[in-house]
Design a protein around this motif. Structure first.
Motif, short mmCIF file in Angstrom:
data_model
loop_
_atom_site.label_atom_id
_atom_site.label_comp_id
_atom_site.label_asym_id
_atom_site.label_seq_id
_atom_site.Cartn_x
_atom_site.Cartn_y
_atom_site.Cartn_z
N VAL A 64 0.83 -1.22 0.00
CA VAL A 64 0.00 0.00 0.00
C VAL A 64 0.86 1.26 0.00
CG1 VAL A 64 -0.28 0.03 2.53
CG2 VAL A 64 -1.96 1.18 1.09
N PHE A 65 2.01 1.22 0.65
CA PHE A 65 2.87 2.41 0.73
C PHE A 65 3.59 2.70 -0.59
CE2 PHE A 65 3.48 1.00 5.37
CZ PHE A 65 2.45 1.79 5.82
N HIS A 66 3.79 1.66 -1.38
CA HIS A 66 4.62 1.79 -2.60
C HIS A 66 3.80 1.80 -3.87
CE1 HIS A 66 8.22 1.26 -0.13
NE2 HIS A 66 7.40 0.52 0.61
N TYR A 67 2.75 0.99 -3.91
CA TYR A 67 2.02 0.85 -5.18
C TYR A 67 0.55 1.21 -5.08
CZ TYR A 67 6.46 -1.21 -6.20
OH TYR A 67 7.82 -1.37 -6.34
N GLY A 68 0.13 1.72 -3.91
CA GLY A 68 -1.17 2.37 -3.82
C GLY A 68 -2.39 1.47 -3.99
N VAL A 150 8.80 -5.04 -2.41
CA VAL A 150 8.69 -3.92 -3.33
C VAL A 150 8.74 -4.31 -4.81
CG1 VAL A 150 9.47 -2.22 -1.65
CG2 VAL A 150 11.15 -3.34 -3.13
N ALA A 197 -7.57 5.29 -3.53
CA ALA A 197 -6.89 6.30 -2.72
C ALA A 197 -6.12 7.30 -3.61
CB ALA A 197 -5.93 5.62 -1.74
N GLY A 198 -5.41 6.80 -4.60
CA GLY A 198 -4.58 7.66 -5.44
C GLY A 198 -5.34 8.72 -6.20
N ALA A 201 -5.24 11.93 -3.71
CA ALA A 201 -3.96 12.63 -3.60
C ALA A 201 -3.68 13.45 -4.86
CB ALA A 201 -2.83 11.63 -3.36
N PHE A 204 -5.04 17.06 -4.78
CA PHE A 204 -4.72 18.03 -3.72
C PHE A 204 -3.94 19.24 -4.26
CE2 PHE A 204 -4.73 14.50 -0.22
CZ PHE A 204 -6.11 14.50 -0.22
N MET B 35 17.09 0.70 8.51
CA MET B 35 16.30 1.57 7.63
C MET B 35 16.45 3.01 8.10
SD MET B 35 12.47 0.42 8.88
CE MET B 35 11.79 0.89 10.49
N VAL B 64 -2.32 8.18 4.10
CA VAL B 64 -1.79 7.34 3.02
C VAL B 64 -2.74 6.19 2.68
CG1 VAL B 64 -0.41 5.87 4.58
CG2 VAL B 64 0.23 6.07 2.17
N GLY B 68 -3.98 8.19 -0.55
CA GLY B 68 -2.90 7.83 -1.47
C GLY B 68 -1.78 8.84 -1.62
N GLN B 69 -1.56 9.68 -0.62
CA GLN B 69 -0.37 10.54 -0.70
C GLN B 69 0.85 9.69 -0.42
OE1 GLN B 69 -1.56 13.89 1.96
NE2 GLN B 69 -0.57 15.12 0.38
N ALA B 70 1.49 9.21 -1.47
CA ALA B 70 2.64 8.30 -1.35
C ALA B 70 3.42 8.36 -2.65
CB ALA B 70 2.16 6.88 -1.10
N PHE B 72 7.60 7.45 -4.38
CA PHE B 72 8.80 6.67 -4.08
C PHE B 72 9.86 6.87 -5.15
CE2 PHE B 72 8.59 3.11 -7.11
CZ PHE B 72 7.28 3.18 -7.55
N TYR B 138 19.24 -2.93 -4.12
CA TYR B 138 18.15 -2.07 -4.57
C TYR B 138 17.77 -1.14 -3.41
CZ TYR B 138 13.75 -0.49 -6.51
OH TYR B 138 12.73 0.30 -6.99
N ARG B 140 15.16 1.72 -1.94
CA ARG B 140 13.80 2.22 -2.07
C ARG B 140 13.53 3.37 -1.11
NH1 ARG B 140 8.82 0.66 -4.03
NH2 ARG B 140 10.11 0.25 -5.86
N PHE B 142 11.01 6.21 0.06
CA PHE B 142 9.58 6.47 -0.12
C PHE B 142 9.08 7.46 0.92
CE2 PHE B 142 7.53 3.71 3.15
CZ PHE B 142 8.62 2.95 3.53
N ILE B 144 5.41 9.00 2.70
CA ILE B 144 3.99 8.71 2.90
C ILE B 144 3.36 9.68 3.89
CG2 ILE B 144 4.14 6.25 2.31
CD1 ILE B 144 4.36 5.60 5.30
N ILE B 163 14.58 2.08 2.54
CA ILE B 163 14.81 0.67 2.86
C ILE B 163 15.65 0.06 1.74
CG2 ILE B 163 12.78 0.41 4.35
CD1 ILE B 163 11.24 -0.81 2.04
N ALA B 197 2.38 6.33 -5.89
CA ALA B 197 1.99 4.95 -5.62
C ALA B 197 0.77 4.54 -6.45
CB ALA B 197 1.72 4.77 -4.13
#
Lengths: 354, 354
Positions: A64-68, A150, A197-198, A201, A204, B35, B64, B68-70, B72, B138, B140, B142, B144, B163, B197
């Motif tokens: 949810v945090f990365h791909y909504g 991820v 959700a997206g 955002a 806004f 992290m 979030v 969806g305010q997220a 990355f 990798y 990441r 991000f 949120i 992370i 996201a």
């Protein structure tokens, strides 16, 4: 701890309700004693639970945090003068969150899990629902992807929750809107029809720009041409030209609002002509110039009906003078009368919580 | 606990690295010992911290989850044969996450907070970066929205984290793609250019449909007409027609990919003609039919370059036979040589971690 059929209930020891000032509630900022939660793991919904409201623990890599992957609903519960509690068309919210979930490649939730969780949660926290016009309990079902990792692919774990926030009469102040000319809310072929959700955002920043220019809301236009009016982002929109009502058809960019469709039914029953068709910016501007544009109002669960006092387009403000026999005011009263159990419910929209 | 200037570091007691099989890493599924985290409260970024990797506690009403305010980023760290560690154009990722944040009405992060957190985290977990072609770490970053409350407005609290996940050479298998004819990734005037996201969740369902038909990826077309090729969702796309390279210009629907712009520079330095302009579906189909279409490849941080073996459009498959002097293969080697410190870095892209 109590258990109903499959639902496990863990009650809070002491209610925090005494700490809440019900005469000073900022919308959606205070939550009740309990919340409903059910996890989806290994292709199956697990044991549903009601537990004390509180923080949830999430892996920082949760999808949810990365791909909504996140969808939600908005509903309300109402209390009448006898202390009975009612919902408004709750099965439509259940259907719609599943429509939203499907578009975001998320699993659908069985109706009985949704309805039982909702009903039991409302009964447990019923003291938080105050009687009296304008008072209600705002209900927020939501569904999020919880799998850690991820890689950009659908989650294999989800959490569906319901949280409750007591609400007072929603007074938005005088609302001036601006028709979008540059920014967009939704692509055709995209997810605008989902309560994803997206989608929120994304609005806004352009809404902040509109606010800096003195407007409270944006009415989004189609992303292709900006020639057709779509919705207000958290509300569908109706235009009254003469004695006719116009509203955009729901499609893949416009939310299928429950208040919207209820108002269409109420209007038609009242003998008002409702044209559900693409509404051009041009015709609304021309109707305003000809003195034919009587009302524009947004409709949605949170506010029911919000009349707009003006709209702006290409830098020009067009004032609206609400007529005596305002459709918006009438529909709000009609809906509230059904919601608060003050009138006959011809349509079978009201559902008692018991 | 150590403290550098403003960064507070709390180390894990025992590394979990011995439990990790570095020869069997599913992409983005195993995370390192630590992290980086910094909170935004009261209009200010607070004390940045490095802490042991682990769950975070979130209010279920955190914005979030609902709005969806997220956003990355994706980056990589590489280790050369001397054990030195390098990043690839890291400031570009910092710039881009701020561009993404601004579009989603989220606060921008100061460069020194981003770069110091990143460098210190990499030094602390440097044992997780394995030398050898294809191995990398990798990264990441991000960002949120964490404010509790379900009113549909920008959050006033945020959390920015980094992370790390060790990665092996990314082998995608043979990839067949399909050009989108119905679904869309991004609206003009929308957030497609941001690494938001919600842009990713929106692609999962149509990508699943493509997978059911035997394709691994979708190449998205413009939402207005579906006549122009945009990007592959997690990768930008290049088309080689004869000896020319074509790629779409970045605009408000297309991500400004760091691998993309690096390849444009490498190609031009190699004397290859690069046309950065709208690429029509029609011309690609016609080039394929005329035997002029030599390669299509996706480019991005995770895989660097992914050659596509065929594309489908309107139900017809068009095979691609990679030429001997594949541009895609050459660019991947050129970029890897810079990334792994095996060649001179003419462009100043490589940044040592020390």
């Amino acid at each position: 701890m109590e258990t109903t059929s499959t639902l496990k209930i863990t009650k809070r020891d002491n209610s925090k309700i005494a700490d809440v000032d019900f005469n000073n509630l900022a919308f959606g900022s205070v939550f009740t004693d309990h919340m409903f939660s059910v996890e989806y793991v290994n292709g199956q919904w697990q044991q549903p639970e009601i537990v004390p409201y509180g923080p949830i623990s999430m892996d920082p890599s949760a999808k949810v945090f990365h791909y909504g992957q996140a969808v939600f609903e908005g509903m309300k519960a109402f209390k009448d003068d006898q202390g009975d509690i009612f919902l408004f068309r709750p099965e439509d919210n259940w259907e719609r969150i599943n429509t939203s979930s499907a578009r975001l490649a998320m699993p659908e939730l069985p109706k009985e899990v949704f309805m039982e969780g909702l009903m039991e949660l409302l009964k447990l926290d019923e003291a938080w629902i105050k009687a009296g016009d304008g008072n209600s309990l705002y209900i927020r079902p939501f569904h999020i992807a919880t799998q850690p990792g991820v890689s950009a692919s659908p989650s294999d774990r989800y959490k569906f929750m319901i949280i409750l926030a007591p609400a007072q009469s929603y007074y938005s102040g005088e609302v001036s809107v601006v028709f979008a000319e540059k920014y967009s809310r939704a692509a055709s072929g995209g997810v605008g029809y989902a309560k994803a959700a997206g989608n929120y955002a994304a609005q806004f920043y352009p809404t902040n720009l509109a606010k800096e220019e003195g407007y409270q809301q944006v009415i989004w236009t189609d992303a292709n041409t900006h020639e057709y009016l779509e919705e207000a982002g958290t509300m569908n929109v109706f235009f009254r030209v003469g004695d006719k009502l116009l509203t955009a058809p729901t499609n893949d960019t416009i939310l299928n609002g429950i208040t919207r469709k209820s108002i269409i039914q109420l209007a038609e029953a009242a003998g008002i002509t409702v044209e559900v068709r693409p509404v051009a910016v041009k015709e609304i501007v021309e109707a305003a110039q000809a003195g034919e544009l009587k009302e524009i109002f947004g409709v949605g669960t949170a506010a029911v009906v919000v009349p707009f006092k003006s709209f702006a387009y290409k830098g020009e403000d067009h004032k609206l003078n609400a007529p005596e026999n305002s459709y918006g005011v009438q529909f709000k009263k009609d809906l509230n009368d059904i919601q608060y159990n003050r009138t006959e419910d011809k349509y079978g929209w009201r559902v008692a919580v018991k």
